[in-house]
Design a protein around this motif. Sequence first.
Motif, PDB file in Angstrom:
ATOM      1  N   UNK A 131       0.816  -1.204   0.000  1.00 58.88           N
ATOM      2  CA  UNK A 131       0.000   0.000   0.000  1.00 58.88           C
ATOM      3  C   UNK A 131       0.859   1.268   0.000  1.00 58.88           C
ATOM      4  N   UNK A 132       1.653   1.453   1.035  1.00 58.74           N
ATOM      5  CA  UNK A 132       2.377   2.710   1.195  1.00 58.74           C
ATOM      6  C   UNK A 132       3.495   2.859   0.169  1.00 58.74           C
ATOM      7  N   UNK A 133       4.338   1.829   0.018  1.00 59.78           N
ATOM      8  CA  UNK A 133       5.485   1.953  -0.884  1.00 59.78           C
ATOM      9  C   UNK A 133       5.055   2.096  -2.335  1.00 59.78           C
ATOM     10  N   UNK A 134       4.049   1.360  -2.747  1.00 63.40           N
ATOM     11  CA  UNK A 134       3.576   1.476  -4.127  1.00 63.40           C
ATOM     12  C   UNK A 134       2.932   2.845  -4.363  1.00 63.40           C
ATOM     13  N   UNK A 135       2.315   3.398  -3.335  1.00 67.97           N
ATOM     14  CA  UNK A 135       1.752   4.741  -3.459  1.00 67.97           C
ATOM     15  C   UNK A 135       2.857   5.777  -3.631  1.00 67.97           C
ATOM     16  N   UNK A 136       3.959   5.605  -2.911  1.00 71.40           N
ATOM     17  CA  UNK A 136       5.111   6.514  -3.046  1.00 71.40           C
ATOM     18  C   UNK A 136       5.665   6.439  -4.465  1.00 71.40           C
ATOM     19  N   UNK A 137       5.783   5.219  -4.993  1.00 75.62           N
ATOM     20  CA  UNK A 137       6.311   5.049  -6.351  1.00 75.62           C
ATOM     21  C   UNK A 137       5.405   5.734  -7.365  1.00 75.62           C
ATOM     22  N   UNK A 138       4.088   5.583  -7.213  1.00 74.01           N
ATOM     23  CA  UNK A 138       3.158   6.222  -8.157  1.00 74.01           C
ATOM     24  C   UNK A 138       3.308   7.742  -8.121  1.00 74.01           C
ATOM     25  N   UNK A 139       3.334   8.323  -6.925  1.00 75.56           N
ATOM     26  CA  UNK A 139       3.439   9.774  -6.824  1.00 75.56           C
ATOM     27  C   UNK A 139       4.777  10.280  -7.353  1.00 75.56           C
ATOM     28  N   UNK A 140       5.813   9.477  -7.174  1.00 71.64           N
ATOM     29  CA  UNK A 140       7.120   9.885  -7.697  1.00 71.64           C
ATOM     30  C   UNK A 140       7.134   9.855  -9.222  1.00 71.64           C
ATOM     31  N   UNK A 141       6.536   8.813  -9.816  1.00 70.36           N
ATOM     32  CA  UNK A 141       6.476   8.739 -11.278  1.00 70.36           C
ATOM     33  C   UNK A 141       5.633   9.871 -11.857  1.00 70.36           C
ATOM     34  N   UNK A 142       4.526  10.190 -11.192  1.00 69.39           N
ATOM     35  CA  UNK A 142       3.608  11.199 -11.716  1.00 69.39           C
ATOM     36  C   UNK A 142       4.111  12.616 -11.485  1.00 69.39           C
ATOM     37  N   UNK A 143       4.907  12.825 -10.440  1.00 69.12           N
ATOM     38  CA  UNK A 143       5.323  14.184 -10.104  1.00 69.12           C
ATOM     39  C   UNK A 143       6.831  14.298  -9.862  1.00 69.12           C
ATOM     40  N   UNK A 144       7.333  13.499  -8.929  1.00 67.53           N
ATOM     41  CA  UNK A 144       8.717  13.655  -8.499  1.00 67.53           C
ATOM     42  C   UNK A 144       9.728  13.503  -9.611  1.00 67.53           C
ATOM     43  N   UNK A 145       9.621  12.407 -10.378  1.00 69.04           N
ATOM     44  CA  UNK A 145      10.592  12.148 -11.450  1.00 69.04           C
ATOM     45  C   UNK A 145      10.572  13.270 -12.483  1.00 69.04           C
ATOM     46  N   UNK A 146       9.377  13.608 -12.952  1.00 68.23           N
ATOM     47  CA  UNK A 146       9.251  14.616 -14.005  1.00 68.23           C
ATOM     48  C   UNK A 146       9.735  15.971 -13.526  1.00 68.23           C
ATOM     49  N   UNK A 147       9.314  16.382 -12.340  1.00 66.74           N
ATOM     50  CA  UNK A 147       9.674  17.713 -11.866  1.00 66.74           C
ATOM     51  C   UNK A 147      11.145  17.800 -11.484  1.00 66.74           C
ATOM     52  N   UNK A 148      11.743  16.700 -11.020  1.00 65.74           N
ATOM     53  CA  UNK A 148      13.175  16.725 -10.717  1.00 65.74           C
ATOM     54  C   UNK A 148      13.977  16.958 -11.990  1.00 65.74           C
ATOM     55  N   UNK A 149      13.648  16.205 -13.043  1.00 71.05           N
ATOM     56  CA  UNK A 149      14.355  16.373 -14.324  1.00 71.05           C
ATOM     57  C   UNK A 149      14.094  17.762 -14.902  1.00 71.05           C
ATOM     58  N   UNK A 150      12.825  18.157 -14.923  1.00 68.15           N
ATOM     59  CA  UNK A 150      12.463  19.453 -15.517  1.00 68.15           C
ATOM     60  C   UNK A 150      13.077  20.598 -14.735  1.00 68.15           C
ATOM     61  N   UNK A 151      13.039  20.551 -13.422  1.00 64.10           N
ATOM     62  CA  UNK A 151      13.583  21.653 -12.628  1.00 64.10           C
ATOM     63  C   UNK A 151      15.094  21.747 -12.744  1.00 64.10           C
ATOM     64  N   UNK A 152      15.768  20.584 -12.830  1.00 60.16           N
ATOM     65  CA  UNK A 152      17.219  20.620 -13.054  1.00 60.16           C
ATOM     66  C   UNK A 152      17.538  21.257 -14.408  1.00 60.16           C
ATOM     67  N   UNK A 153      16.796  20.841 -15.444  1.00 60.18           N
ATOM     68  CA  UNK A 153      17.003  21.437 -16.774  1.00 60.18           C
ATOM     69  C   UNK A 153      16.664  22.926 -16.763  1.00 60.18           C
ATOM     70  N   UNK A 154      15.612  23.278 -16.038  1.00 63.01           N
ATOM     71  CA  UNK A 154      15.224  24.698 -15.952  1.00 63.01           C
ATOM     72  C   UNK A 154      16.330  25.519 -15.308  1.00 63.01           C
ATOM     73  N   UNK A 155      16.910  25.002 -14.236  1.00 61.37           N
ATOM     74  CA  UNK A 155      17.999  25.712 -13.559  1.00 61.37           C
ATOM     75  C   UNK A 155      19.194  25.868 -14.495  1.00 61.37           C
ATOM     76  N   UNK A 156      19.516  24.792 -15.226  1.00 65.83           N
ATOM     77  CA  UNK A 156      20.657  24.852 -16.149  1.00 65.83           C
ATOM     78  C   UNK A 156      20.403  25.854 -17.275  1.00 65.83           C
ATOM     79  N   UNK A 157      19.232  25.743 -17.910  1.00 61.58           N
ATOM     80  CA  UNK A 157      18.897  26.650 -19.016  1.00 61.58           C
ATOM     81  C   UNK A 157      18.817  28.088 -18.521  1.00 61.58           C
ATOM     82  N   UNK A 158      18.144  28.303 -17.393  1.00 59.53           N
ATOM     83  CA  UNK A 158      18.010  29.649 -16.842  1.00 59.53           C
ATOM     84  C   UNK A 158      19.347  30.247 -16.461  1.00 59.53           C
TER      85      UNK A 158
END
Length: 582
Positions: A131-158
């Motif tokens: 229950x808990x660990x699979x929920x963490x994985x889902x939220x990370x795939x939907x938000x954490x992974x994407x925003x970590x990559x995007x925010x790192x790229x944003x910082x670099x580009x900016x």
Amino acid sequence: MSDSPRTHLPVHRALARLIPFAKKDLPRLALGGVSALGASIVALLIPTALEWIVGGPLSSGATTAVVWGALAVLGLGLVEAGLVWLRRWLVLAPATAIEYNLRQTFYNRLQKLPIEFHDRWQGGQLLSRMMQDLNVIRRWLAFGLIMLVVNLLTVIIGSVLLFQWHWLLGTIFVVSGVPLWISGLKFERTYGRLTRMSQDQQGDLATSVEQSVHGIRVLKAFGRGPHALKNFRAQAETLRGTEMHKAGAIARVDFVLVLMPELAFAVCLALGIWLTADGQIDVAQLFAFFAMATILRWPIESIGFLFSFLLDARTSTDRVFEVFDTVDTITDPASPVEIENPRGALAFTGVHFRYQDARDHERDLLDGVDLSLEPGETMALVGLTGSGKTTLTTLPTRLYDVTEGSVTLDGVDVRDMRLVDVRTHIANAFEDATLFSASVRENVLLGRDDLDVVSVEADLVMREALDVAQAAFVDDLPDGVDTMIGEEGMSLSGGQRQRLALARAVAARPRVLVMDDPLSALDVNTEEKVQVGLGRVLEGTTTLIVAHRPSTVALADRVALLENGRIVEVGAHSALMARSAR
């Protein structure tokens, strides 16, 4: 807590294990990432538009141009908002689909893993993973992974774009990021250990709650509620301490993530004013520089949260794959043997068995058992408590596999047959009658997946099984056989639970029925009626029954005495009573 293995893969390799489950959803997740990156790029264009407005129309007083510039900024903002909405829409469905696939696989894995696995693992640990660990994985795939990559790229580009206004200001802003990376490396080592500890402790806490709920009658009967609460409070306090350490680690890295940009802002502001006064840049460029730096603040400050999220997801993935990686020792053979019309001849030949936690110097619990049951025969198995009778009954259906020797059905080793065939031909009825939170009908017909539970044929099979088990009490329940019984059947008496469990075994119509003292909660008269019913309905069925009552033993065709891990006497009850002191 379980003695599960701990994995120490690098973060990227640990999380890469999710790819097979996410493969078909990766394109849509990638599109969500592109949408999020597009939104960030659009946001980075706004300072350039502001530079044009401040340096052009605003300074010259061209009101119409200022309005058009403001509309352009508004348009960029709307595009950014639209791309953010698109990102959420794109990632929601695939993230939940991946969680669903992982949860299905996890549950299926739990069903297939041998009993020795479940002996070793706590229920709360497995529940927290599912229950808990699979929920963490889902939220990370939907938000954490994407925003970590995007925010790192944003910082670099900016950061690169900052150099277009002045190299010195851009250099100061970039150099201020060096402490952030150093803090991040230290944070990974500390937080990774703490998050694993926290999630394991949450599993232990879930186990305590589960045990207290299941044992609530015992706790109340002995007045041990306060004692249970004391133990629970100690575990909860330990978890609280770990969470406080986690919060401290996050606070320290967040402090650096907030402080360094603020310092960079202060230094850049002082230098910017000097550069403006010196004529190296104009006010519009300085304004645009700080607008860009302001846009970069949230991506920079979010890195700490997103990095901790990454480590949480890594730990959750490790915990889930500890179950996936467990070797299933009880599997189907490569070339299974099928018995089309089994006669029911069950034989134990040189059977040895020892549990996985047995010490090296201890002898095998079953130390060379030889026992043969003829088709249609009823064999009673007797012996002192702890002699291994219950263990012996788990071997025919391969709940455990023998350490040495073999168990055969009609001369075929059960290990050479498919598990589904073994468990179709051989059924178990246990002393501990486990029922499920379902209707009486569904519990009784659990072993008949070949029948529709609401069909006429299923109803006939169920009624006959209930009649054999002397379970007519079901008709007095509020909804008869469609009454939903509570968790583990605790809303019923012990004798009622045993009779339903026996009816379930009878309804399976096996060729061999192995029963571990399933009539212990019945009175003698009911037991005799059940035995008569079993003989009528299961005529020709081979029956091995662990028995403690003389009345049960007397009804068997033959009796086998188990002592010191071996069968030492076999014969008719009357003959053994006459010749065997044991």
